[in-house]
Scaffold this active site. Structure first.
Site, PDB file in Angstrom:
ATOM      1  N   PHE A 232       0.824  -1.224   0.000  1.00 36.83           N
ATOM      2  CA  PHE A 232       0.000   0.000   0.000  1.00 36.83           C
ATOM      3  C   PHE A 232       0.847   1.258   0.000  1.00 36.83           C
ATOM      4  O   PHE A 232       0.374   2.321   0.381  1.00 36.83           O
ATOM      5  CB  PHE A 232      -0.970   0.007   1.192  1.00 36.83           C
ATOM      6  CG  PHE A 232      -1.646  -1.311   1.448  1.00 36.83           C
ATOM      7  CD1 PHE A 232      -2.439  -1.881   0.464  1.00 36.83           C
ATOM      8  CD2 PHE A 232      -1.477  -1.987   2.645  1.00 36.83           C
ATOM      9  CE1 PHE A 232      -3.045  -3.111   0.674  1.00 36.83           C
ATOM     10  CE2 PHE A 232      -2.092  -3.216   2.863  1.00 36.83           C
ATOM     11  CZ  PHE A 232      -2.870  -3.782   1.879  1.00 36.83           C
ATOM     12  N   GLU A 695      -5.640   0.952  -7.517  1.00 37.78           N
ATOM     13  CA  GLU A 695      -5.993   2.097  -6.681  1.00 37.78           C
ATOM     14  C   GLU A 695      -7.275   2.808  -7.084  1.00 37.78           C
ATOM     15  O   GLU A 695      -7.889   3.496  -6.273  1.00 37.78           O
ATOM     16  CB  GLU A 695      -4.804   3.074  -6.654  1.00 37.78           C
ATOM     17  CG  GLU A 695      -3.683   2.510  -5.810  1.00 37.78           C
ATOM     18  CD  GLU A 695      -2.323   3.136  -6.064  1.00 37.78           C
ATOM     19  OE1 GLU A 695      -1.916   3.964  -5.257  1.00 37.78           O
ATOM     20  OE2 GLU A 695      -1.666   2.783  -7.049  1.00 37.78           O
TER      21      GLU A 695
END
Ligand code: MOS
Length: 728
Positions: A232, A695
């Site tokens: 992430f 994303e």
């Protein structure tokens, strides 16, 4: 003919190893002679370590060494180009933030190292830390993006002359990545060769950083992260903890393992910085934009961090407008380092823009979907470059239909279900699509498998399955015949970092090139090798088909051929880079979110009821993993909207530093999520038409929720998260 696996649902190739617990993560390696380290962190927000008492720690059972600024481990400073932490731990006595590493205790067991670390005390000269974005004053400009129509003197003038204006200021606190695998490192030196087992998004780049910081030749460091439990963004750079672990192993001449506690991950590793943003929109009475201004002030720690610029790839590309100004500033604070976190600037940026667009819809009485269609951009409004492939209008249409948008009432507080107020909201999503130059290796093995590898990482994204699916397609073999190799810096150079939703986009062409090159190499061996049944033939007369080499009526499967030739394998490396002509286009993914919420009339409790999202992401390689990525990303959006925030106290301490205090959505917070994507390969990004989708799902999901909350309650919450106290 085997049907192509591209676009179908393929189970993860690494799934069985993960669910059976046989997949080794960084802390699972137990080399001979291993010892264990534990961090000591500063307990003040800013100042100087005047002295430390390590005597009780050194005398504690099993303790081997205690390193501090007064007994440092040698580390080189980060290079000036490095944008992560801007200092090396233990090299000086400055305290830049609360939680900075000021010591490393090494003992024979992890428990003894932890217990001894608790015995270390430090004496500080304290300076009050700067922790508040609101109090810190204007930040440092990061470069203005501005385009004004001819004759327009300023964005303010364009706004002032617009019949309708909307000003929306939003803010959010720090957020944390909290990957499932806490940061952990096992460092092993054999002579002058270092092997580091640590989770990484970019194994080759991280190995090079470790070498530079430890002052050894780049080729002497190998980083292995066959499995990485979440990235992430947080696992893109190398943090001081991993460097110290490797430096301690060198100093002590034995392998050292360092596993951070969950609490330590909150401070020793970067977070998404706090940010405050203001959007100003000027429009005609029918909602057509005349001006868009996006200002932001983001947190930039004195200790270094990632520079958040929320409007750059969002407000600057999203809508057609003759006047636009994006002004991004960063404010220096004495907070722990920041780092990019999933949809790092885009999720906050689009929360701001899409909240403002909803306010404009309410002001003008134009339906939110219609408002976005009226301002639809076919080229970006600043540079005027066309989008390579944009079907956002189709996303709106399909999404509205699947969701039942026509049942929405534009008037807030007009739908109820018992004591629950029901509301609907929508928002548009945009995320850059980009391709890095990439390499991959394909290797025909005499056991009948093909190994396909790339020096990238699979931090849970499904990248290794993508490699397998693409190789299976290219070589006309079942996916089960392919072994995917990632997470090793020793794989052929040119592996891409697993960030920016770019791994699939970048590696698919490289895997295709590698497979084609490996087939060529196999055919060449078949005609060159005297033990081959095809020896001496013209290579042009020999062909590869579905795992077999064929010529003159003979057909031999590749493992049989390899064994006949006495070769354990035949391999080739393939590389692929974006075409120069691609620079004519802007590459982006798009999406439309539709969301229904309920808010309790008496308690203010907000719940997400249902979610429908439609995406334009180019061609999809693995439908199962794609759905997982998009749904998972939308769940992050629920956290962004309703739960995730870590305010920082005036003394520099995070209010939350555990998964009990820092809330993320659980199953009970997560409704049915209907995810759909258009089948629209991007004709300009690569032959395969694949764009990344890691994303895009998170972007604007929070705005759709906030807009639905407004529709339910008539209350517009500008300070995230939207909690019940703000809705009463
Ligand atoms: Mo992601 S924040 O691009 O690793």
């Amino acid at each position: 003919m085997t049907p192509s696996p591209i676009g179908r649902r393929t189970d993860r190739v690494d799934g069985p190893a993960k669910v059976t617990g046989s997949a080794p993560y960084a802390a699972d390696y137990r080399p001979e002679g291993l010892v264990h380290a534990h961090l000591v962190q500063a307990t003040v927000g800013r100042g100087e370590v005047r002295g430390m008492d390590v005597s009780r720690a050194e005398a504690a059972p099993g303790v081997i060494a205690v390193f501090t600024p007064f007994r440092p481990l040698p580390l080189n400073p980060p290079s000036p180009q490095h944008s992560g932490e801007n200092y090396s731990a233990l090299q000086d006595t400055a305290v830049r933030f609360r939680g900075q590493i000021i010591g490393l205790v090494v003992a024979d067991t992890a428990e003894r190292a932890r217990d001894a670390a608790a015995l270390v005390t430090a004496d500080y000269a304290v300076t009050p830390p700067r922790t508040s974005l609101a109090d810190a004053g204007p930040g440092v400009p990061q470069g203005l993006v501005q385009k004004l129509a001819p004759g327009t003197p300023s964005i303010d003038a364009a706004l002032a002359s617009s019949p309708v204006t909307v000003t929306t200021s939003v803010s959010q606190h720090a957020q944390h990545h909290i990957a499932m695998e806490p940061h952990a490192t096992t460092a092993v030196w054999v002579d002058d060769q270092l092997t580091v087992y640590t989770g990484a998004q970019a194994p080759q780049q991280a190995a090079a950083t470790i070498a530079a910081r430890l002052g050894v030749e780049p080729g002497k460091v190998r980083l292995i992260c066959r499995y990485t439990g979440g990235g992430f963004g947080q696992r893109s750079p190398v943090w001081n903890e991993a460097l110290l672990c490797a430096a301690a192993a060198r100093e002590l001449g034995r392998p050292v393992k360092l596993v951070l506690s969950r609490e330590q991950v909150f401070t020793a590793i970067g977070h998404r910085g706090a940010v405050r943003q203001t959007i100003r929109l000027g429009a005609d009475a029918d909602g057509r934009l005349r001006a868009l201004s996006h200002d932001s002030d983001g947190e930039l720690p004195a200790a270094g961090g990632w520079r958040m610029m929320p409007g750059r790839e969002t407000s600057a590309v999203m809508y057609r407008t003759p006047n636009i100004r994006i002004d991004q500033r960063l404010v220096t604070l004495d907070t722990p380092p920041t780092w990019s976190m999933r949809a790092p600037a885009e999720a906050p940026g689009m929360f701001a823009l899409e909240t403002a667009m909803d306010e404009l819809a309410a002001r003008t009485g134009v339906d939110p979907v219609e408002l976005r269609l009226r301002n639809y951009a076919t080229e970006d409004p600043v540079e005027g470059r066309r989008f390579s492939s944009k079907h956002l209008d189709e996303c709106y249409r399909v999404g509205a239909q699947r969701f039942g948008w026509d049942r929405r009432s534009a008037r807030p507080r007009s739908r109820t279900d018992g004591d629950w107020l029901i509301g609907m909201g929508m928002a548009s999503a945009v995320y850059i699509a980009w391709r890095q130059p990439a390499s991959a290796r394909a290797r025909f093995l005499d056991d009948g498998h093909v190994a396909v590898g790339s020096g990238t990482s699979d931090p849970g994204t499904g990248a290794s399955t993508v490699l397998a699916v693409v190789a299976a397609d290219e070589l006309e073999l079942p996916v089960g015949s392919i072994t995917a190799e990632v997470g090793d810096s020793a794989l052929p150079p040119g592996g891409v970092g697993a960030y920016g939703s770019s791994v699939t986009t970048s590696t698919v062409p490289a895997v295709q090139a590698a497979c084609r090159a490996a087939v060529e190499a196999l055919v060449r061996s078949a005609v060159d090798n005297p033990r081959s049944p095809f020896a001496g033939l013209d290579p042009a007369s020999v062909r590869y088909r579905r795992g077999r080499v064929e010529a003159r009526g003979r057909s031999v499967d590749f493992p049989t051929l390899l064994r006949a030739m006495g070769l354990p394998h035949v391999e080739a490396v393939g590389t692929a880079a974006p075409d120069q002509s691609a620079s004519r286009y802007r590459f982006h993914c798009f999406g439309a979110h539709f969301c229904e919420v309920r808010v309790h009339r008496l308690t203010g409790e907000p719940r997400v009821n249902r979610f429908t999202s439609v995406f334009d992401v180019g061609r999809v390689v693995n439908a199962k993993a794609a759905r997982g990525q998009l749904v998972g990303s939308i769940i992050w959006g629920i956290g962004h909207a309703l739960l995730e925030a870590d305010p920082i106290e005036p003394d520099g301490r995070f209010a939350a530093a555990s998964m009990a205090d820092y809330l993320v959505p659980v199953h009970a917070d997560t409704p049915e999520i209907d995810v759909h994507w258009l089948d629209r390969p991007d004709p300009h990004i690569s032959e395969s038409g694949v764009r990344g989708l890691g994303e895009i799902g998170m972007i604007s999901a929070a705005a759709a929720i906030g807009n639905a909350v407004y529709n339910a309650t008539g209350v517009r919450v500008h300070d995230l998260p939207i909690t019940l106290d703000k809705l009463l």
